[in-house]
Design a protein around this motif. Structure first.
Motif, short mmCIF file in Angstrom:
data_model
loop_
_atom_site.label_atom_id
_atom_site.label_comp_id
_atom_site.label_asym_id
_atom_site.label_seq_id
_atom_site.Cartn_x
_atom_site.Cartn_y
_atom_site.Cartn_z
N GLY A 56 0.78 -1.23 0.00
CA GLY A 56 0.00 0.00 0.00
C GLY A 56 0.81 1.28 0.00
O GLY A 56 0.34 2.30 -0.48
N LEU A 61 2.76 2.24 -6.64
CA LEU A 61 1.30 2.33 -6.50
C LEU A 61 0.85 3.78 -6.60
O LEU A 61 -0.16 4.09 -7.24
CB LEU A 61 0.86 1.70 -5.18
CG LEU A 61 -0.63 1.54 -4.97
CD1 LEU A 61 -1.29 0.79 -6.12
CD2 LEU A 61 -0.89 0.84 -3.65
N ARG A 65 -1.72 5.03 -9.53
CA ARG A 65 -2.96 5.76 -9.25
C ARG A 65 -3.03 7.05 -10.05
O ARG A 65 -4.09 7.45 -10.52
CB ARG A 65 -3.06 6.07 -7.76
CG ARG A 65 -3.42 4.88 -6.92
CD ARG A 65 -3.57 5.24 -5.45
NE ARG A 65 -4.00 4.06 -4.70
CZ ARG A 65 -3.40 3.62 -3.62
NH1 ARG A 65 -2.34 4.25 -3.13
NH2 ARG A 65 -3.84 2.55 -3.01
N LEU A 89 -7.12 -0.97 -10.05
CA LEU A 89 -6.54 -1.08 -8.71
C LEU A 89 -7.64 -1.50 -7.74
O LEU A 89 -8.65 -0.81 -7.61
CB LEU A 89 -5.95 0.26 -8.29
CG LEU A 89 -4.91 0.84 -9.25
CD1 LEU A 89 -4.51 2.24 -8.82
CD2 LEU A 89 -3.71 -0.06 -9.35
N GLY A 91 -7.77 -2.29 -3.98
CA GLY A 91 -7.14 -2.29 -2.67
C GLY A 91 -7.98 -1.53 -1.68
O GLY A 91 -8.95 -0.88 -2.06
N ASP A 93 -7.53 1.21 -0.32
CA ASP A 93 -7.49 2.66 -0.50
C ASP A 93 -7.98 3.11 -1.87
O ASP A 93 -7.79 4.27 -2.25
CB ASP A 93 -6.06 3.17 -0.27
CG ASP A 93 -5.59 2.86 1.14
OD1 ASP A 93 -6.38 3.01 2.09
OD2 ASP A 93 -4.44 2.42 1.28
N ASP A 94 -8.59 2.20 -2.61
CA ASP A 94 -9.05 2.51 -3.97
C ASP A 94 -10.56 2.39 -4.05
O ASP A 94 -11.14 1.47 -3.50
CB ASP A 94 -8.37 1.57 -4.97
CG ASP A 94 -6.87 1.72 -4.90
OD1 ASP A 94 -6.36 2.75 -5.36
OD2 ASP A 94 -6.21 0.83 -4.34
N ALA A 97 -12.41 -0.77 -4.65
CA ALA A 97 -12.42 -1.78 -3.58
C ALA A 97 -13.79 -1.89 -2.95
O ALA A 97 -14.12 -2.88 -2.33
CB ALA A 97 -11.37 -1.44 -2.54
N ARG A 132 -1.90 -3.00 3.71
CA ARG A 132 -2.78 -2.29 2.78
C ARG A 132 -2.46 -2.66 1.33
O ARG A 132 -2.43 -1.82 0.44
CB ARG A 132 -2.74 -0.78 3.01
CG ARG A 132 -3.06 -0.42 4.46
CD ARG A 132 -3.48 0.97 4.69
NE ARG A 132 -4.75 1.36 4.12
CZ ARG A 132 -5.95 1.00 4.59
NH1 ARG A 132 -6.06 0.18 5.61
NH2 ARG A 132 -7.05 1.45 4.02
N ARG A 133 -2.21 -3.95 1.12
CA ARG A 133 -1.84 -4.45 -0.21
C ARG A 133 -2.96 -4.22 -1.20
O ARG A 133 -4.13 -4.32 -0.89
CB ARG A 133 -1.50 -5.94 -0.16
CG ARG A 133 -0.35 -6.29 0.74
CD ARG A 133 0.98 -6.08 0.06
NE ARG A 133 2.06 -6.35 0.97
CZ ARG A 133 3.07 -7.16 0.71
NH1 ARG A 133 3.15 -7.76 -0.45
NH2 ARG A 133 4.02 -7.34 1.59
N CYS A 134 -2.55 -3.93 -2.42
CA CYS A 134 -3.47 -3.63 -3.51
C CYS A 134 -3.25 -4.63 -4.64
O CYS A 134 -2.10 -4.88 -5.03
CB CYS A 134 -3.20 -2.21 -4.01
SG CYS A 134 -4.26 -1.69 -5.37
#
Length: 147
Positions: A56, A61, A65, A89, A91, A93-94, A97, A132-134
């Motif tokens: 993340g 990354l 983005r 993406l 994850g 934070d996307d 997701a 926080r892997r995406c």
């Protein structure tokens, strides 16, 4: 030379699914790094893609983005194939997701497609969430190579 996903899969598996991903920096230079990646369908629409799992806080990354495109290259000796395309993406934070997806399962599938295995998938899921892997999917808009 035009290539196909069969060549991409063959070359990826020939070198432990190691490839180089490149993405543009704001100044136009290329950010390139070694990743484990594999061929699999993108989970939102099933389109062929190359997937990888990215930490993340990775700089790549951040660039993905911003730019929304990447190139992944695999090689075996002098044979090579590159996949270039738009990225999806998935994850924590996307915004995608929040789609109706089981994010831990998506990350597992990408990890497996890149040759990964694990003895304790619950522990794997915990670590992936903590980092926080995406899951990154590069569409196969263009495939080139010499096979």
């Amino acid at each position: 030379m035009t290539a196909d996903l069969n060549l991409v899969q063959e070359l990826a598996s020939a070198d432990d699914f190691l490839g180089v991903v490149g993405v543009a920096r704001p100044d136009g230079s290329v950010h390139a790094s070694l990743v484990k990646a594999g061929v699999l369908p993108e989970p939102l629409d099933g389109e062929p893609s190359v997937g990888m799992v990215v930490t993340g806080n990775a700089r790549k990354l951040h660039h993905l983005r911003r730019v929304g495109r990447a190139t992944v290259v695999f090689k075996d000796g002098w044979r090579w194939a590159s996949v270039e395309g738009a990225v999806t993406l998935l994850g924590p934070d996307d915004h995608l997701a929040k789609a109706d997806l089981d994010l831990p399962q998506v990350v597992r599938e990408v990890y497996k497609a890149a040759g990964g295995t694990h003895d304790d998938w619950d522990e794997f899921d915990r670590i992936m969430a903590e980092d926080r892997r995406c899951a990154v999917f590069v569409r196969t808009d263009e495939i080139r190579g010499s096979g």
